[in-house]
Structures are given as C-alpha cells and as structure tokens.
Design a protein around this motif. Structure first.
Motif, PDB file in Angstrom:
ATOM      1  N   ALA B  89       3.831 -18.815  26.571  1.00 41.22           N
ATOM      2  CA  ALA B  89       3.064 -18.487  25.320  1.00 41.22           C
ATOM      3  C   ALA B  89       1.749 -19.305  25.333  1.00 41.22           C
ATOM      4  O   ALA B  89       0.736 -18.925  24.877  1.00 41.22           O
ATOM      5  CB  ALA B  89       3.782 -18.623  24.089  1.00 41.22           C
ATOM      6  N   GLN B  92      -0.546 -17.858  27.464  1.00 46.16           N
ATOM      7  CA  GLN B  92      -1.210 -16.524  27.163  1.00 46.16           C
ATOM      8  C   GLN B  92      -2.363 -16.965  26.285  1.00 46.16           C
ATOM      9  O   GLN B  92      -3.423 -16.197  26.190  1.00 46.16           O
ATOM     10  CB  GLN B  92      -0.131 -15.766  26.508  1.00 46.16           C
ATOM     11  CG  GLN B  92       0.706 -15.064  27.411  1.00 46.16           C
ATOM     12  CD  GLN B  92       1.988 -14.555  26.826  1.00 46.16           C
ATOM     13  OE1 GLN B  92       2.588 -15.189  25.543  1.00 46.16           O
ATOM     14  NE2 GLN B  92       2.398 -13.335  27.036  1.00 46.16           N
ATOM     15  N   MET B  93      -1.978 -18.340  25.501  1.00 43.38           N
ATOM     16  CA  MET B  93      -3.103 -18.840  24.593  1.00 43.38           C
ATOM     17  C   MET B  93      -4.324 -19.013  25.302  1.00 43.38           C
ATOM     18  O   MET B  93      -5.364 -18.669  24.926  1.00 43.38           O
ATOM     19  CB  MET B  93      -2.809 -19.770  23.859  1.00 43.38           C
ATOM     20  CG  MET B  93      -1.620 -19.799  22.666  1.00 43.38           C
ATOM     21  SD  MET B  93      -1.069 -20.875  21.855  1.00 43.38           S
ATOM     22  CE  MET B  93       0.053 -20.484  20.637  1.00 43.38           C
ATOM     23  N   LEU B  94      -4.132 -19.507  26.422  1.00 42.30           N
ATOM     24  CA  LEU B  94      -5.410 -19.708  27.348  1.00 42.30           C
ATOM     25  C   LEU B  94      -6.002 -18.739  27.710  1.00 42.30           C
ATOM     26  O   LEU B  94      -7.134 -18.507  27.711  1.00 42.30           O
ATOM     27  CB  LEU B  94      -5.101 -20.759  28.480  1.00 42.30           C
ATOM     28  CG  LEU B  94      -4.294 -22.338  28.075  1.00 42.30           C
ATOM     29  CD1 LEU B  94      -4.015 -23.181  29.165  1.00 42.30           C
ATOM     30  CD2 LEU B  94      -5.568 -22.928  27.441  1.00 42.30           C
ATOM     31  N   ILE B  96      -6.220 -15.565  26.328  1.00 43.17           N
ATOM     32  CA  ILE B  96      -6.840 -14.858  25.284  1.00 43.17           C
ATOM     33  C   ILE B  96      -7.964 -15.536  24.712  1.00 43.17           C
ATOM     34  O   ILE B  96      -8.912 -14.960  24.048  1.00 43.17           O
ATOM     35  CB  ILE B  96      -5.982 -14.303  24.236  1.00 43.17           C
ATOM     36  CG1 ILE B  96      -4.991 -15.609  23.576  1.00 43.17           C
ATOM     37  CG2 ILE B  96      -4.989 -13.072  24.786  1.00 43.17           C
ATOM     38  CD1 ILE B  96      -5.787 -15.817  22.109  1.00 43.17           C
ATOM     39  N   GLU B  97      -8.058 -16.823  24.793  1.00 43.00           N
ATOM     40  CA  GLU B  97      -8.871 -17.839  24.158  1.00 43.00           C
ATOM     41  C   GLU B  97     -10.380 -17.719  24.900  1.00 43.00           C
ATOM     42  O   GLU B  97     -11.355 -17.618  24.276  1.00 43.00           O
ATOM     43  CB  GLU B  97      -8.465 -19.238  24.024  1.00 43.00           C
ATOM     44  CG  GLU B  97      -9.544 -20.172  23.280  1.00 43.00           C
ATOM     45  CD  GLU B  97      -9.147 -21.842  23.772  1.00 43.00           C
ATOM     46  OE1 GLU B  97      -9.796 -22.582  22.923  1.00 43.00           O
ATOM     47  OE2 GLU B  97      -8.723 -21.907  24.548  1.00 43.00           O
ATOM     48  N   HIS B 126      -0.368 -10.644  25.337  1.00 40.28           N
ATOM     49  CA  HIS B 126       0.183 -10.775  24.319  1.00 40.28           C
ATOM     50  C   HIS B 126      -0.446 -10.831  22.943  1.00 40.28           C
ATOM     51  O   HIS B 126      -0.550 -10.208  22.103  1.00 40.28           O
ATOM     52  CB  HIS B 126       1.361 -11.856  24.221  1.00 40.28           C
ATOM     53  CG  HIS B 126       2.424 -11.665  23.044  1.00 40.28           C
ATOM     54  ND1 HIS B 126       3.179 -10.793  22.952  1.00 40.28           N
ATOM     55  CD2 HIS B 126       2.211 -12.387  21.854  1.00 40.28           C
ATOM     56  CE1 HIS B 126       3.521 -10.951  21.631  1.00 40.28           C
ATOM     57  NE2 HIS B 126       3.114 -12.161  21.172  1.00 40.28           N
ATOM     58  N   PHE B 127      -1.148 -12.244  22.705  1.00 41.45           N
ATOM     59  CA  PHE B 127      -2.056 -12.408  21.703  1.00 41.45           C
ATOM     60  C   PHE B 127      -3.393 -11.348  21.594  1.00 41.45           C
ATOM     61  O   PHE B 127      -3.832 -11.150  22.716  1.00 41.45           O
ATOM     62  CB  PHE B 127      -2.306 -14.039  21.439  1.00 41.45           C
ATOM     63  CG  PHE B 127      -1.077 -14.626  21.466  1.00 41.45           C
ATOM     64  CD1 PHE B 127      -0.248 -14.641  20.584  1.00 41.45           C
ATOM     65  CD2 PHE B 127      -0.667 -15.717  22.571  1.00 41.45           C
ATOM     66  CE1 PHE B 127       0.975 -15.254  20.276  1.00 41.45           C
ATOM     67  CE2 PHE B 127       0.520 -16.235  22.496  1.00 41.45           C
ATOM     68  CZ  PHE B 127       1.275 -16.134  21.269  1.00 41.45           C
ATOM     69  N   PRO B 128      -3.831 -11.366  20.524  1.00 42.71           N
ATOM     70  CA  PRO B 128      -5.064 -10.671  20.698  1.00 42.71           C
ATOM     71  C   PRO B 128      -6.428 -11.251  21.041  1.00 42.71           C
ATOM     72  O   PRO B 128      -6.438 -12.734  20.973  1.00 42.71           O
ATOM     73  CB  PRO B 128      -5.506 -10.510  18.788  1.00 42.71           C
ATOM     74  CG  PRO B 128      -4.631 -11.623  18.321  1.00 42.71           C
ATOM     75  CD  PRO B 128      -3.484 -11.887  19.036  1.00 42.71           C
ATOM     76  N   GLN B 130      -9.812 -12.912  21.866  1.00 42.42           N
ATOM     77  CA  GLN B 130     -10.884 -13.424  21.104  1.00 42.42           C
ATOM     78  C   GLN B 130     -12.085 -13.175  21.457  1.00 42.42           C
ATOM     79  O   GLN B 130     -13.229 -13.318  20.875  1.00 42.42           O
ATOM     80  CB  GLN B 130     -10.663 -15.131  20.851  1.00 42.42           C
ATOM     81  CG  GLN B 130      -9.214 -15.415  20.542  1.00 42.42           C
ATOM     82  CD  GLN B 130      -8.769 -15.189  19.162  1.00 42.42           C
ATOM     83  OE1 GLN B 130      -9.548 -15.326  18.325  1.00 42.42           O
ATOM     84  NE2 GLN B 130      -7.744 -14.408  19.078  1.00 42.42           N
TER      85      GLN B 130
END
Lengths: 582, 248
Positions: B89, B92-94, B96-97, B126-128, B130
């Motif tokens: 997770a 994934q954050m890295l 989508i950022e 996974h995450f929207p 940005q």
C-alpha cells in the motif's frame, strides 16, 4: 540578539515589507546568514505565513476551525467577503489591495468566527462586520483607524482552580527554588507527579532529571508556546496573564538542569502577544530574575529569547519545534535520540508546554503535596481546558483531573450535545455513551481542547474539516502521512458529495489504520483519529450519504460536463445526464 | 548485568542474527543477508526513514528498521503477510502521488521502485492518481531532473552532502507540496556543481535523476531487474554502476 538574526524573523520582516519573499531576497538572506540558498528556500516553502508571490496590502486569513472558523456563524463569511471585494480566494486582487485565504485554527475559538488581518486577530465576525470591513478596505483605511473593539481579545475565564486561583509574585518560585536547592527542587517536581500538559503526559520531573544527567556542552530550556491544536486557546490566556510564572518556570528548570539559555517558541498566530512577552522579559531582567547572577547567585546566569513561528501546526511536535528553532523546516526528527539528550543544536534540551512550566513554578513555591491533593493518583493536579463550540459560555475552565465529560458540559451550559472532541482533532471524538468518562491521562487524555457539537451539527462535515486540516498540516516527510492524509481527505470528499459506496467506508478504515500505524510522528499517528472514531461511533453519518451502488466514480459525471456545456453554449435539458438534473 | 559484546543478538522472523553496538536493525539484517524492503535507505548513507517501507514490528511496535537501533533481545517480525501488504500500500501511494510512466520511462527495468512493486505483488495503483504538476529541469548538459517520478526519498540530498561533499539538493515545501529543489540561485541544475559521476546523480531509485544520453542503453532482458531480484543483498553497487550492467 538572536531574536533579530533568526531566519524566521528576517523572513517575517521581508514578508511584511514586500508582502512576499522574492527569490532575490532568498539569495540575499542566505548570503547574510551564510546558509545554503536551498535551506532558506525550503523554509519559505514550508511555513504557511511566507509567500512566494505578493499578498494584498490587506492580507486576510480566515480561520477554518470548527469553532473559530469562517463557517462557525452559519454563513460562509470567507465567500461573503471575497464576493464583496471581488477577489478570488487564494489570489491577490489585480490592484494588490487585498488577498483572502483560509488558515488553520488561530486560537480564537471562544471569540466566534475570527481571522488574521496582516497578522492581527480580528474576532466576533458576522455578516455585518464583513460588510463594514469591505468598505474600510476599499476606502484604504489603515488598520489603526478600524474600530478597536474588533481587535479586542478578551480572556474568558469561567472556572479557576489550582493554578488560576493562586497568585504568585515574580520571584517567589525562584526564591523557594534557591532555598530548596537543585536536587530538592527536582525531588519536589518528581513527587508532584506533574505530567506534560501538551497532551503526551510525560513526567516533567523525569524529563528534567534525564536532561540534567545528559552530557553536553550546553543545556537548553524551551517553552513550547505553539499550541496549534484546533480548539485550543488556554496558552493564549496564560501567555497574556501569567507570562511571569512561565518565565519563572523556565528559569527554575534552567537552574535544575544547568542551562544558560532558554527559548519561548511562540506560534505565529500569537505574534500580537510579542510586545507583551518582550516587556515581561525586560521587567524580569530589571528585577534580577533573568540575566547574570540571578537573585544575586553567582554562577546562576540564564536568559530567554523569543522565536516566533510562521504558521505550521507540526512545530508543536517537540523535535520539529527544535528544527524550527534552528532555522529549518519543521520536520520531526527520528527518535531516539530524544531531545533531553540531543535537542537544540544537538545539546540536551527540555521542551515543556506553557501550562507545564507555570505548574512547575507553583509547585516550586507551594510544594508537591499542594499539587497532588487534587486530581487522580495517575493524573495529579488540575487541567486547563479551552472549551468551545456549542455551549453557552465558551472560554477557559480549570478542573481537577478526574472530572467527567458530563460535569464539564453541564457547567459550560452545553445542551442537546451530540459529540465532544476532546484533545482537538488529534484527540478523541466521543458520543453520548462516553460522557460519563473522566478527563485524565488514564482515561480521556487531552492537551486542553474541548470542542462541543450539538445535534444540529453535521458530524461528517466536522470530520471532513479535520481531515482537511491534517492534509494541510502534514510536513510531507514520510509516505504514509504525506500521501495518506490526502487520500483520507479525498475519501471523505467522495462521501460528502454523495458519491461514496460502501467499500469507500472500508477503504477509509484501511487507509486510516495505515496512516496511524506507519507514520513517522505524532501528527500521522493521530491524523486518522476523527475518522476512526467517526466510523465507530457515528457510522450512520457516513451511511446515510452512501449511494446504493457497490462502486462509484469519485466525481459526478453530469457536473464534470459543466465546462463542456459552457464551452459549447449548449446547456439545455438534453445536454444533461438524467442523474444530474439537480 | 554483564553482557559480552559477541553475545548480542536480535531475533528476526525466528532467525537469530548478531549485531554490534551502534548498528541499526537494517545494518544488522543486511550484514546477515536478511532482506527488509526499503527504498530510501542506502548502506553508508545516514538513514532518514521517510519511505517507511522498512517498517518492522519490534516487540509488537512498528518501527523503521533503517533508523531504529538494534538492541539485544529484540524480537522482530519482518516478512509477514500483514507487513508486506502494508508495504504494498505504501508503494502504491508512492506511485499514485507522482506521474510514473513505467512502460516508456528510461529507468524501466533498472528502477528499484518498479522492482519493489513486482516484489510486493503490486498489480495496480489502487488509489486515485493525483496527477501532480511538477517541474522538469533539463538545464544541465549531462543530467536530467524529472520531478514527476520523484518519491522524496532524499537519497540524492544525503548522497550529495555526505559522499560528494557538494550539497546540490534539498527538499522544500510541506505535505503533498514537498518537492526536490536545487541549491543554486536560480534553482536550476545547470548552475550546480553536480557531475554524472557523483553518487547523487546515480543513486536515484526512480527516474527522477537521469544521466543523459544513456537511456535505453541496455535492451530488455539485460536490465538490472531482468537479472536480479530487489531482495538480493548488495544490489546497490550494481545500480550505481548504471544501466549498462549486464553482468550477473
């Protein structure tokens, strides 16, 4: 000396003078202070009160707090003023006369909707005042010609306890300290079981002991006067009315740990208190309570400088505060080592909250038994609360630890209460079933913020405001907090606009737990608290907004077509999707 | 309470490994050949602990292995489904950022972030996304700075200060507006003293700092992570040597 040479102060002066900090200024300041230009640039970009493009002659920052925010009066005062003055929010008007934006809580929660205009608080806003403000600004009337009552920040104290009831004369605590000696004073502080009033609740005596024992070239005392937790304003009153006891607490600590230098780190929102604090320091120097040979004691030298922050909630975290003191962006350090061993300039440093230091002065004077007579065994003494929100008498209340939430609600005249947020957004959201719980480190802990929400409030809107606050205040150092707080805000955005599906609640829960567990510092560890508490105790507030679908887009398709309709000038019924007719 | 220096051990996933005073958990595990996923850590450079991928559970408490000192008797959980799921997770954050364009990125196949995603079984963002708007700095003749892919790991910042002795980079700004900046009057890389041989120019774990004129040097199949897995210890030497590495 340091007050004028401090990077934050130099940048503040430039900001005042030019209404922004230019690249040229950044290079000049870097040269002047022999700092890398990247450090100065990083500091300018980090703090909310520094700008890289010019602000207006009247620069207005509305608080967006749930208690002193621009929506607190029921009307969106921010939008009202921006319309009156024809200025876009977040942009400077073309004639450079005015700029309007929002900022995090400014600590005026007992004064209704409030704002900072050119750094000065203006309180008790309403639509009428906004109208008058617009007229004054268009007439270019200087602030000192505005009604003085608008700027009057009164301290509303409704209940005095252990600290506020007893008065001390400047020097009383110090004289008692000198009589008792270093070890005797430290023993007294330890026996009082005083715990840090900032919220974390670490033993003050133990902190002093650890710092005293830590080896270093110099020891430092730092007062954390950066209360930035939305809904907190008791330090504002203490700094205004009890600055002597605060300085005395720092001096006592200095005596115990062997420090020659102390700092008050004052939050930028309280800059208007600076002249008063400086006058207090001057007065104490004259009385021989600061400076060299304090109270005639050779080898007891200590003085205090004030460093003013520039709009960063994270600087309330002690290691971020120290970074800021050192002229850097306020990014929390990795621990260990802890500040008591490796703090300001790498030296042993005690960082204590305003209320803690004042309590220490009183304990030095009156003894530990006086202090432990009140409170609970694990939480001795009293706690100052900043009570705001839906109650008859928002203001400051001092209670012994152990008091229940319900007793507090009764005393401040709160009826029909839906929820209480204790300890600010970073604290705990309680519903009615928890109102019998006690305020104490071992039950419901708090740094002092106590926000009341009645049945008329939309709890999801409040949680959403808190999520926006953390996303805005995350320092950006670590992945889970930097990205996670944004995702949490966006997740709530989606539910707020009615696009949320059931799986979005599960996703909020999952991301919340990730942010809480994996973040670098306290901001990240607590940022998801309102959401997690909300999901647990106010799940219906989420559920009633969900769509019946399993998955939905993050936007409303019909609304997203609005720009295309405008461009094609084709806005008839046939250009709308069925679902988006409203 | 006398403990002999050689008897200091930590226990990680039921494996006992030795450490010496001053080592972090990451130092000790790398020395013992135990892999803890990480992106912002690089042996020999002061750890920062900002990617948080190396978070392990030390006696039940989550701690970044790269900045936490090893202490005798610690019981550490590392390679567990829960921790790896959280690391995925975070990865994934890295993704989508920033704006990551793996299929066409010249770092593809040589990129630790991409390799980490494969390692952790990440199949989608996974995450929207940005879609941040970030500045590209192509001013330097031999080094390219494309902030779109920057994951704010600060390896270049530290490498430049600690190894190259130059202080070319810094991180500025707050929260999601944080960005990599260059320590020159106009903020451009061209005015800095960075050189392609500097560690700062080669250490980037993504395609944010690229050496010009070497893109796609190695064909698919010959790139680092075609031949190595990210959990091999000591890979750093290979990707510092550059994309040309076709050895094994």
């Amino acid at each position: 000396m340091t007050e004028h040479l401090h990077l934050l102060h130099i940048l503040h002066e430039l900001q005042q003078k030019h209404r922004y900090i230019s690249e040229k200024s950044i290079c000049e300041v870097a040269a002047q202070l022999s700092l890398p230009v990247s450090q100065v640039r990083a500091v300018v970009a980090f703090y909310a009160f520094f700008y890289s493009t010019p602000c207006g002659h009247y620069h207005i920052l509305f608080s967006n707090c749930t208690s002193c925010g621009y929506r607190a009066g029921g009307t969106d005062l921010l939008r009202l003023l921006s319309q009156k003055l024809s200025v876009n929010i977040g942009q400077t008007r073309k004639d450079e006369q005015v700029s309007i934006d929002e900022t995090s809580c400014i600590g005026m929660c007992d004064h209704g909707p409030s704002l900072l205009i050119n750094g000065v608080p203006l309180v008790h806003l309403d639509a009428e005042k906004i109208e008058q403000m617009a007229t004054l600004i268009e007439a270019d009337k200087p602030l000192n010609g505005w009604p003085p009552a608008w700027f009057h920040v009164k301290d509303h104290i409704y209940k005095r306890g252990l600290l506020l009831d007893s008065s001390l004369s400047a020097g009383d605590g110090l004289r008692a300290t000198l009589t008792r000696g270093r070890e005797g004073t430290l023993t007294e502080i330890i026996q009082s079981k005083l715990r840090g009033r900032g919220g974390a609740g670490f033993s003050t005596g133990l902190k002093w002991r650890l710092c005293q024992q830590a080896a270093g070239e110099a020891h430092y005392v730092v007062c954390n006067a950066d209360e930035g937790e939305p809904g907190t304003f008791k330090d504002r009153m203490l700094l205004q009315q009890h600055a002597d006891a605060l300085c005395e607490g720092m001096t006592i600590c200095a005596y115990v740990i062997g420090a020659y230098q102390g700092f008050i780190y004052l939050r930028g929102e309280y800059r208007y208190l600076l002249p008063h604090l400086q006058a207090t320091l001057m007065h104490r120097r004259k009385l021989g309570l600061l400076g060299t040979a304090i109270l005639g004691q050779t080898e007891f030298d200590f003085d205090i400088d004030i460093v003013v922050g520039a709009g960063a909630y994270i600087c309330g975290e002690e290691s971020a505060l120290i970074e800021s003191l050192e002229g850097k962006p306020g990014i929390p350090r990795s621990r260990p080592p802890f500040p008591v061993a490796h703090g300001y300039l790498g030296q042993p440093t005690v960082v204590n909250n305003v209320e803690t230091l004042i309590a220490a002065t009183h304990i030095a004077c009156k003894g530990s038994a006086w202090f432990t007579a009140l409170g609970t065994p694990a939480s001795t003494g009293s706690k100052l609360l900043s009570i705001s929100g839906d109650c008859a008498a928002p203001g400051i209340y001092e209670y012994p630890f152990g008091i229940t939430i319900q007793q507090i609600l009764d005393e401040c005249g709160a009826v029909n209460v839906q929820a209480v947020q204790v300890g600010g957004p970073a604290g705990t959201l309680l519903d009615q079933t928890a109102f019998n719980r006690q305020l104490a480190f071992e039950d419901v802990g708090t740094g002092g913020s106590f926000m009341i929400f009645n049945q008329e409030r939309d709890i999801l809107t409040i949680i959403h405001q808190f999520a926006a606050f953390f996303a805005h205040e995350s320092c950006g150092f670590c992945t889970p907090c930097r990205v996670g707080t944004i995702l949490l805000k966006q997740g709530l955005d989606k539910i707020m606009i009615g696009q949320g599906a059931r799986n979005d609640m599960a996703e909020l829960q999952r991301v919340s737990e990730l942010v809480r567990r994996y973040s670098h510092c306290g901001l990240g560890h607590t940022a998801a608290n309102p959401i997690l508490d909300g999901l647990q105790y106010f799940s219906q507030a989420f559920e009633q907004r969900l769509t019946p679908y399993d998955f939905t887009a993050r936007f409303k398709l019909d609304a997203a077509l609005q720009e295309a309709r405008q461009l094609t000038r084709h806005d008839g019924k046939e250009a709308h999707l069925e679902q988006g007719q409203d | 309470m006398v403990t002999e220096p050689e008897s200091k051990f930590i226990r990680i996933d039921d494996q006992e490994i030795p450490f010496v005073h001053g080592q972090t958990i990451m130092d000790a595990t790398l020395a013992a050949g135990v892999y803890i996923p990480h992106l912002c850590h690089f042996p020999g450079i002061t750890p920062q602990g900002n990617c948080k991928l190396c978070t392990v559970e030390v006696d039940g408490k989550p701690l970044a292995a790269c900045t936490s000192p090893a202490a005798a008797g610690q019981r550490i959980r590392n390679n567990t489904p829960e921790l790896n799921e959280s690391r995925k997770a975070l990865t994934q954050m890295l993704f989508i950022e920033g704006n990551h364009i793996c299929p066409s990125c010249e770092k593809t196949g040589n990129c630790p972030l991409q390799a980490m995603a494969y390692h952790l079984g990440m199949l989608h963002g996974h995450f929207p996304a940005q879609f941040p708007v970030r500045e590209v700095d192509a001013s330097h003749p031999t080094i390219m700075l494309d902030r779109d892919r920057c994951i704010l790991c600060s390896l270049c910042v530290r490498a430049s200060r600690e190894v190259d002795g130059k202080n070319v980079f810094a991180i500025a700004g707050r929260g999601t507006h944080a960005s990599l900046i260059v320590n020159t009057a106009n903020g451009k890389l061209v005015d800095s003293d960075i050189e392609p041989s500097d560690l700062a120019a080669r250490i980037c774990p993504v395609g944010a700092i690229l050496i010009k004129e070497h893109g796609y040097d190695a064909p698919i199949g010959k790139r680092i992570f075609d031949q190595h897995k990210i959990n091999e210890i000591g890979l750093e030497k290979i990707y510092i040597a550059g994309a040309k590495s076709d050895d094994s």
